[in-house]
Design a protein around this motif. Structure first.
Motif, PDB file in Angstrom:
ATOM      1  N   ILE A  17      40.426 -19.405  12.192  1.00 40.58           N
ATOM      2  CA  ILE A  17      40.613 -19.227  13.635  1.00 40.58           C
ATOM      3  C   ILE A  17      41.404 -17.937  13.847  1.00 40.58           C
ATOM      4  CG2 ILE A  17      41.566 -20.197  15.755  1.00 40.58           C
ATOM      5  CD1 ILE A  17      41.290 -22.964  14.426  1.00 40.58           C
ATOM      6  N   LEU A  23      40.978 -21.147  21.482  1.00 35.67           N
ATOM      7  CA  LEU A  23      40.475 -22.358  20.840  1.00 35.67           C
ATOM      8  C   LEU A  23      39.863 -23.260  21.915  1.00 35.67           C
ATOM      9  CD1 LEU A  23      40.360 -23.862  18.108  1.00 35.67           C
ATOM     10  CD2 LEU A  23      42.496 -24.992  18.755  1.00 35.67           C
ATOM     11  N   LYS A  28      37.042 -28.805  18.027  1.00 34.11           N
ATOM     12  CA  LYS A  28      37.888 -27.840  17.317  1.00 34.11           C
ATOM     13  C   LYS A  28      39.356 -28.202  17.467  1.00 34.11           C
ATOM     14  CE  LYS A  28      34.743 -23.865  17.594  1.00 34.11           C
ATOM     15  NZ  LYS A  28      34.576 -22.475  18.103  1.00 34.11           N
ATOM     16  N   LYS A  31      40.220 -31.231  15.388  1.00 34.16           N
ATOM     17  CA  LYS A  31      40.259 -30.858  13.970  1.00 34.16           C
ATOM     18  C   LYS A  31      41.593 -30.215  13.610  1.00 34.16           C
ATOM     19  CE  LYS A  31      37.869 -28.065  10.484  1.00 34.16           C
ATOM     20  NZ  LYS A  31      36.763 -27.090  10.233  1.00 34.16           N
TER      21      LYS A  31
END
Length: 362
Positions: A17, A23, A28, A31
């Motif tokens: 990332i 984000l 995502k 996670k």
């Protein structure tokens, strides 16, 4: 590191990332959160198996880290030092105004940060002005807070060739890069670009963020002919854009946070040896003076002042041609100088004692 043995206890949860601010998507985010939660037992277990260290340094963002580490560090008799870098409350509530100061989320953030500040024996901010803010906000003793400049990564922002000659009829290139957040004062830049949209200046903006939609709407309704806007470039490419610029821009907000910090881009531009225009503030005065060649300080949220600074630069540019800038400033923000300052703030100057860096974020 300046005679200090540095041992890292780290687990990465941000692998792959590049831009954390972008984000997007619940998958995502979940996670990252799961990776974060799983990392803590591993880190604590690893920490308890290591020898005792005089100091455990928790890097940014370490609010939760410092709270979880505190009892284990006390068991081992280690000092906990926390590199705060930015205040969550100041950033989210006061500067970006994402919640009112009476909102439950704001109150939660305040309590969270208050508790974290009590778990650390020593705390560090990026400027003395910023440290003074944190002392006032959380009613802390002055001696608990120190300041170390962020500095610049010379490997990414090496000294560039000095400015070359330019015909008086050629436009100068002005570069801004960074997130479109209130701190940066993007609207001030756009207003100045509109006033100087006469072909004498080429404006380049690189960035995106909170204010992107409003700025895009404003430019769509009233375009600036000589302004180019790129949403994103790779970090490694920033120095190439700095090299193409005649002068770079810092921050221009009038907020308390803007008065308390020196943005990363200011250090990077200085490291690269390019002229810089940024708002005057107590923080920037800790590093530069107004008479430093190549530095132009202006009043905040004042587009006419920014325009005047650009005109002054155009007038002074011939005197900067072929001249390496900021030799002394570059020494003050080098990795070596930052390391020495960090050791001094932690009481480890040239000491043989060990310092350990703990944390799970990059």
């Amino acid at each position: 590191m300046n005679g200090v043995d540095l041992v890292e206890c780290h687990a990465s949860v941000w692998s792959g990332i590049e831009d954390k601010s972008q984000l997007i998507g619940w998958r995502k985010k979940i996670k990252v959160i799961l990776s974060w939660i799983i990392a803590y037992p591993t880190l604590i277990s690893r920490f308890m198996r290591l020898p005792r260290y005089q100091t455990v340094l928790v890097p940014y963002m370490g609010h939760l880290d410092v709270l979880l580490l505190w009892p284990f560090a006390k068991l081992k008799g280690s000092q906990v030092a926390w590199d705060i870098f930015i205040s969550l409350y100041n950033t989210i509530v006061e500067d970006r105004q994402m919640f009112s100061n009476t909102h439950p989320v704001s109150r939660l953030i305040y309590v969270f940060e208050w508790l974290a500040s009590r778990a650390a024996d020593r705390m560090l901010m990026d400027t003395r002005a910023h440290a003074d803010y944190f002392v006032r906000r959380y009613h802390l003793p002055d001696e608990r807070l120190g300041a170390v400049f962020v500095g610049a990564e010379v490997e990414h922002f090496p000294l560039l060739k000095p400015l070359g000659p330019k015909e008086s009829s050629e436009p100068i290139t002005i570069l801004f890069y960074g997130q479109f957040i209130p701190l940066h004062g993007i609207r001030t830049i756009v207003e100045a670009a509109r006033e100087l949209d006469d072909g004498t200046v080429r404006w380049v903006l690189i960035g995106r963020g909170q204010e992107e939609g409003a700025i895009r709407q404003e430019l769509d309704a009233n375009p600036v002919k000589h302004l180019e806007w790129l949403s994103w470039v790779r970090y490694q490419e920033l120095v190439d854009w700095i090299a193409r610029a005649d002068i770079c821009l810092g921050i221009f907000s009038k907020s308390e946070k803007a008065a308390s910090v020196i943005p990363n881009k200011a250090f990077q531009v200085i490291s690269s040896g390019r002229p810089l225009i940024t708002r005057d503030s107590p923080a920037i005065r800790e590093l530069v003076s107004e008479d430093e060649p190549g530095i132009f300080l202006v009043s905040p949220e004042d587009s006419p002042a920014l325009v005047d600074a650009i005109k002054r630069f155009r007038k002074e540019r011939p005197n900067l041609v072929g001249r390496p800038l900021f030799e002394n400033l570059r020494k003050r923000i080098s990795a070596q100088a930052t390391g020495v300052a960090l050791c001094a703030e932690l009481g480890l100057r040239y000491a043989p004692d060990k310092v350990m860096q703990s944390g799970e974020t990059d």
